[in-house]
Scaffold this motif. Structure first.
Motif, PDB file in Angstrom:
ATOM      1  N   HIS A  44      29.802  47.749  36.810  1.00 62.50           N
ATOM      2  CA  HIS A  44      30.190  47.722  35.526  1.00 62.50           C
ATOM      3  C   HIS A  44      31.781  47.135  35.530  1.00 62.50           C
ATOM      4  N   PHE A  45      32.183  46.402  34.425  1.00 64.56           N
ATOM      5  CA  PHE A  45      33.536  46.257  34.347  1.00 64.56           C
ATOM      6  C   PHE A  45      34.500  47.376  33.922  1.00 64.56           C
ATOM      7  N   HIS A  46      35.123  47.583  34.950  1.00 64.68           N
ATOM      8  CA  HIS A  46      36.050  48.760  35.025  1.00 64.68           C
ATOM      9  C   HIS A  46      37.448  48.835  34.453  1.00 64.68           C
ATOM     10  N   ARG A  47      37.788  47.653  34.224  1.00 65.27           N
ATOM     11  CA  ARG A  47      39.345  47.565  33.573  1.00 65.27           C
ATOM     12  C   ARG A  47      39.242  46.413  32.617  1.00 65.27           C
ATOM     13  N   VAL A  48      39.603  46.698  31.440  1.00 66.90           N
ATOM     14  CA  VAL A  48      39.593  45.623  30.365  1.00 66.90           C
ATOM     15  C   VAL A  48      40.898  45.961  29.801  1.00 66.90           C
ATOM     16  N   ILE A  49      41.811  44.929  29.677  1.00 67.27           N
ATOM     17  CA  ILE A  49      43.214  45.011  28.877  1.00 67.27           C
ATOM     18  C   ILE A  49      43.098  44.107  28.083  1.00 67.27           C
ATOM     19  N   PRO A  50      43.252  44.154  26.542  1.00 70.52           N
ATOM     20  CA  PRO A  50      42.932  43.097  25.625  1.00 70.52           C
ATOM     21  C   PRO A  50      44.007  42.449  25.654  1.00 70.52           C
ATOM     22  N   ASN A  51      44.026  40.884  25.326  1.00 72.03           N
ATOM     23  CA  ASN A  51      44.918  39.922  25.437  1.00 72.03           C
ATOM     24  C   ASN A  51      45.536  39.751  26.889  1.00 72.03           C
ATOM     25  N   PHE A  52      44.851  40.283  28.068  1.00 72.54           N
ATOM     26  CA  PHE A  52      45.224  40.071  29.293  1.00 72.54           C
ATOM     27  C   PHE A  52      44.060  39.747  30.132  1.00 72.54           C
ATOM     28  N   MET A  53      43.237  40.599  30.544  1.00 68.37           N
ATOM     29  CA  MET A  53      42.281  40.300  31.309  1.00 68.37           C
ATOM     30  C   MET A  53      41.201  41.052  31.540  1.00 68.37           C
ATOM     31  N   ASN A  54      39.939  40.880  32.248  1.00 71.85           N
ATOM     32  CA  ASN A  54      38.716  41.621  32.252  1.00 71.85           C
ATOM     33  C   ASN A  54      38.589  41.964  33.916  1.00 71.85           C
ATOM     34  N   GLN A  55      38.487  43.175  34.237  1.00 73.67           N
ATOM     35  CA  GLN A  55      38.423  43.235  35.870  1.00 73.67           C
ATOM     36  C   GLN A  55      37.017  43.823  36.151  1.00 73.67           C
ATOM     37  N   PHE A  56      36.454  43.292  37.381  1.00 72.40           N
ATOM     38  CA  PHE A  56      35.242  43.585  37.907  1.00 72.40           C
ATOM     39  C   PHE A  56      35.068  43.580  39.318  1.00 72.40           C
ATOM     40  N   GLY A  57      34.007  44.177  39.822  1.00 73.47           N
ATOM     41  CA  GLY A  57      33.704  43.976  41.403  1.00 73.47           C
ATOM     42  C   GLY A  57      33.986  45.179  42.361  1.00 73.47           C
ATOM     43  N   CYS A  58      34.420  46.399  41.761  1.00 72.53           N
ATOM     44  CA  CYS A  58      34.647  47.531  42.442  1.00 72.53           C
ATOM     45  C   CYS A  58      33.202  47.935  42.888  1.00 72.53           C
ATOM     46  N   PRO A  59      32.512  48.493  43.995  1.00 73.60           N
ATOM     47  CA  PRO A  59      31.534  49.111  44.303  1.00 73.60           C
ATOM     48  C   PRO A  59      31.388  50.563  43.527  1.00 73.60           C
ATOM     49  N   ASN A 124      46.490  40.053  52.755  1.00 68.91           N
ATOM     50  CA  ASN A 124      45.387  40.159  53.061  1.00 68.91           C
ATOM     51  C   ASN A 124      44.497  41.342  52.408  1.00 68.91           C
ATOM     52  N   SER A 125      44.719  41.674  51.167  1.00 69.67           N
ATOM     53  CA  SER A 125      43.951  42.592  50.628  1.00 69.67           C
ATOM     54  C   SER A 125      43.135  42.408  49.529  1.00 69.67           C
ATOM     55  N   GLY A 126      42.744  41.459  49.233  1.00 68.89           N
ATOM     56  CA  GLY A 126      41.670  40.860  48.382  1.00 68.89           C
ATOM     57  C   GLY A 126      40.168  40.993  49.076  1.00 68.89           C
ATOM     58  N   GLY A 127      39.369  41.498  48.074  1.00 72.45           N
ATOM     59  CA  GLY A 127      38.078  41.611  48.876  1.00 72.45           C
ATOM     60  C   GLY A 127      37.012  41.303  47.727  1.00 72.45           C
ATOM     61  N   SER A 128      36.257  42.135  47.122  1.00 72.53           N
ATOM     62  CA  SER A 128      35.412  41.869  45.974  1.00 72.53           C
ATOM     63  C   SER A 128      35.796  41.879  44.633  1.00 72.53           C
ATOM     64  N   GLN A 129      37.087  42.674  44.233  1.00 73.84           N
ATOM     65  CA  GLN A 129      37.404  42.609  42.964  1.00 73.84           C
ATOM     66  C   GLN A 129      37.993  41.191  42.523  1.00 73.84           C
ATOM     67  N   PHE A 130      37.500  40.998  41.299  1.00 73.82           N
ATOM     68  CA  PHE A 130      38.255  39.720  40.473  1.00 73.82           C
ATOM     69  C   PHE A 130      38.563  39.844  39.200  1.00 73.82           C
ATOM     70  N   PHE A 131      39.044  39.192  38.359  1.00 72.85           N
ATOM     71  CA  PHE A 131      39.492  39.423  36.917  1.00 72.85           C
ATOM     72  C   PHE A 131      39.237  37.909  36.393  1.00 72.85           C
ATOM     73  N   LEU A 132      38.856  38.151  35.161  1.00 72.36           N
ATOM     74  CA  LEU A 132      39.155  36.820  34.144  1.00 72.36           C
ATOM     75  C   LEU A 132      40.156  37.045  33.476  1.00 72.36           C
ATOM     76  N   ASN A 133      41.016  35.862  33.395  1.00 70.84           N
ATOM     77  CA  ASN A 133      42.085  35.794  32.366  1.00 70.84           C
ATOM     78  C   ASN A 133      41.483  35.542  31.228  1.00 70.84           C
ATOM     79  N   VAL A 134      42.180  36.031  30.051  1.00 68.20           N
ATOM     80  CA  VAL A 134      42.045  35.644  28.588  1.00 68.20           C
ATOM     81  C   VAL A 134      43.169  35.064  27.795  1.00 68.20           C
TER      82      VAL A 134
END
Length: 190
Positions: A44-59, A124-134
């Motif tokens: 599920h999308f676990h972090r959505v901040i209006p006029n900023f971004m939508n974050q996803f990818g945490c197991p 070196n701390s990126g993994g599976s989580q990403f965000f979509l900029n709005v």
């Protein structure tokens, strides 16, 4: 090699991203590997901040109300293939190397619709989580030194930006978690 596209079918609709496999191969093929192995399906999308971004990818976001959502990543010490470069290893925490620290790394800005790697701010701390900029979040660019944030862009929405914006407009709780969970039902790599 042509860039890949990935379609996310969600409970809010579908969107498709072009993944920069040529420009950002280590980051992009990590993402493609996770897509192809079903890692993102059911999250599920676990972090959505209006006029900023939508974050996803945490197991941990398989449970849409998990208090641990935003803290997980791929399995430690796993490997994936980068065509033309060979095998890349995720470290003991499941994180990938920061390819944006390499000389001549393309400078894609965190513009509206771009797909960017989330990280803790540590190397070196990126993994599976990403965000979509709005919106244009240039202060998150690894080459913008106005803040310590360094988030490399590795793709862009090519279809379904209306769905991304619909997700960004959803009602959320005080932790930026959507009140009505938004689940990824299927991920298709083209």
């Amino acid at each position: 090699m042509a860039n890949k596209t990935v379609t996310f079918n969600t409970t809010a609709g579908s969107f498709t991203v072009e993944v920069y496999t040529s420009d950002m191969p280590v980051t992009a093929w990590n993402f493609i590997d996770l897509c192809q192995t079903g890692f993102y399906t059911g999250l599920h999308f676990h972090r959505v901040i209006p006029n900023f971004m939508n974050q996803f990818g945490c197991p941990h976001s398989k449970d849409p109300k998990s208090k641990r959502a935003g803290t997980g990543g791929p399995a430690p010490n796993t490997k994936y293939n980068v065509p033309g470069k060979g095998e890349v290893s995720r470290n003991g925490e499941g994180c990938i190397p920061d390819e944006f620290r390499q000389p001549n790394c393309p400078k894609h800005s965190n513009e509206p619709g771009t797909l960017s790697m989330a990280n803790t701010g540590q190397p070196n701390s990126g993994g599976s989580q990403f965000f979509l900029n709005v919106v244009h979040n240039s202060f998150l660019d690894f080459f913008d030194k106005s803040t310590p944030s360094q988030h490399p862009v590795f793709g862009k929405v090519v279809n379904g930006m209306d769905v991304v914006m619909k997700i960004n407009g959803c009602a959320c709780d005080k932790n930026d978690n959507p009140n009505t969970p938004i689940k990824v039902l299927e991920v298709v790599v083209n």
